[in-house]
Design an enzyme around this catalytic site. Structure first.
Site, PDB file in Angstrom:
ATOM      1  N   ARG A 230     -10.932 -20.832  30.552  1.00 45.94           N
ATOM      2  CA  ARG A 230     -10.384 -19.885  31.525  1.00 45.94           C
ATOM      3  C   ARG A 230      -8.952 -20.286  31.882  1.00 45.94           C
ATOM      4  NH1 ARG A 230     -13.435 -16.739  30.237  1.00 45.94           N
ATOM      5  NH2 ARG A 230     -14.937 -15.522  31.401  1.00 45.94           N
ATOM      6  N   GLU A 259      -4.449 -12.015  32.441  1.00 46.88           N
ATOM      7  CA  GLU A 259      -4.453 -11.424  31.101  1.00 46.88           C
ATOM      8  C   GLU A 259      -4.422  -9.910  31.195  1.00 46.88           C
ATOM      9  OE1 GLU A 259      -7.894 -13.127  29.209  1.00 46.88           O
ATOM     10  OE2 GLU A 259      -7.115 -15.155  29.377  1.00 46.88           O
ATOM     11  N   HIS A 278      -7.014 -14.599  23.969  1.00 51.27           N
ATOM     12  CA  HIS A 278      -8.422 -14.728  24.397  1.00 51.27           C
ATOM     13  C   HIS A 278      -9.394 -14.331  23.266  1.00 51.27           C
ATOM     14  CE1 HIS A 278     -11.065 -14.853  28.249  1.00 51.27           C
ATOM     15  NE2 HIS A 278     -11.742 -15.262  27.198  1.00 51.27           N
TER      16      HIS A 278
HETATM   17  C1  DGY Z   1     -16.601 -15.219  28.145  1.00 53.54           C
HETATM   18  O1  DGY Z   1     -17.575 -14.605  27.689  1.00 53.54           O
HETATM   19  O2  DGY Z   1     -16.538 -15.562  29.310  1.00 53.54           O
HETATM   20  C2  DGY Z   1     -15.525 -15.564  27.180  1.00 53.54           C
HETATM   21  O3  DGY Z   1     -14.369 -15.952  27.818  1.00 53.54           O
HETATM   22  C3  DGY Z   1     -15.258 -14.419  26.231  1.00 53.54           C
HETATM   23  O4  DGY Z   1     -14.572 -14.937  25.136  1.00 53.54           O
END
Ligand code: DGY
Length: 311
Positions: A230, A259, A278
């Site tokens: 994250r 993002e 991401h």
């Molecule tokens: C999630 O599922 O939280 C991931 O960051 C997606 O890639």
């Protein structure tokens, strides 16, 4: 008839043929938060992605909501405690995306260390004039180096498995000690000894801006910082400053504070960082498994059965 809201189309046909449910998908235009607020009043279930914030305002508009199913492993976009206090089950999709995310994290680490992204970009921008040269685009060896993993959950563990093929010495720091083939160490020791520091932490109140300038400054000057979980776990202003000041050799980031980022983000003007949008779980196989899991979670709760994964 039960009503289900879906905020984005998801892969596969898992939402088809559910005759007892009226499924309404966000049309894609306008403000999704507003759309949820306008429609949540009659909804029994909602399927969201990590882009949709489910806050108190939304939860307070719900009158019969039984389940919030997120198509993600992360759940920092949901006020989970408040939802649970209102009797709403919150489900998510762990496990199915662990391996894909670890592949990507390992990949961007290699890309940063060995100039893979910058080499590609050089050729595309007509910059390779010298041919092969003994000192051309030298990078850092990964094999045999020390890897520091911060957070030893599923993803940290999957990264650890990959590091074995590279004969890396692995240090880790985590809330608790795990039975893994790596050395549990103090955070400062990990930062000062590792050639590659991988952040594998969930985002929560304790991990917000966990990596800041002060901590980055404890890393070796030749080290790399990699974040694939994250964005908000790393203070983005601080990593920009650290990279500008050459406090560390480089970084690889798949996730960002807000993002999407664009070319105006100061990170994009730095050469010592690899940036990907991401992509951790972005494989055909994983996104399909996430869809199957999120839909199963949703309908299981609505049909009075146990979901596969709940918070
Ligand atoms: C999630 O599922 O939280 C991931 O960051 C997606 O890639």
């Amino acid at each position: 008839m039960m009503n289900v809201l879906v905020t984005r189309p998801i892969p596969g046909n898992y939402l088809d043929n559910h005759e007892n449910f009226h499924i309404q998908i966000f049309p894609g235009k306008g403000d999704v938060h507003q759309w949820i607020i306008s429609n949540i009043v009659d909804a029994d279930g909602i399927l969201i992605t990590l882009n949709e914030k489910i806050d108190r305002e939304i939860i307070d508009h719900a009158t019969r909501l039984k389940v919030i199913s997120t198509y993600s492993v992360g759940y920092d976009h949901i006020d989970v405690e408040y939802a649970k206090s209102r009797g709403i089950t919150v489900t998510y999709t762990p496990e199915v995306l662990t391996e894909a995310t670890a592949d990507l994290i390992f990949g961007i680490m290699l890309a940063a260390a060995r100039n893979i992204a910058s080499g590609d970009s050089l050729i595309r921008h007509d910059g390779w004039h010298s041919g092969w040269k003994p000192d051309f685009m030298l990078g850092s060896e990964v094999h045999g180096k020390t890897l520091g993993i911060i957070g030893m959950g599923r993803i940290g563990n999957a990264v650890l498995k990959r590091s074995k093929g590279f004969d890396m010495k692995v240090l880790y720091y985590s809330r608790s000690i795990h039975n893994v083939d790596a050395e549990y160490v103090d955070l400062n020791y990990l930062l000062s000894e590792s050639d590659f520091v991988i952040i594998a932490l969930d985002l929560n109140n304790e991990t917000f801006h966990f990596m800041n300038y002060e901590r980055i400054s404890k890393m070796k000057k030749s080290a790399f910082l990699i974040n694939g979980t994250r964005g908000k776990v790393v203070n983005e202003e601080d990593i920009v400053k650290a990279l500008k000041d050459h406090i560390i050799r480089g970084a690889a980031l798949d996730v960002f504070e807000d993002e999407p980022i664009d070319s105006k983000n100061p990170l994009t003007s730095l050469e010592n960082v690899v940036l990907t949008p991401h992509l951790g779980s972005a494989t055909y196989e994983t996104r399909d498994k996430m869809a199957e899991t999120a839909v199963t979670n949703l309908f299981n709760v609505l049909n009075g059965k146990k979901p596969l994964y709940k918070l």
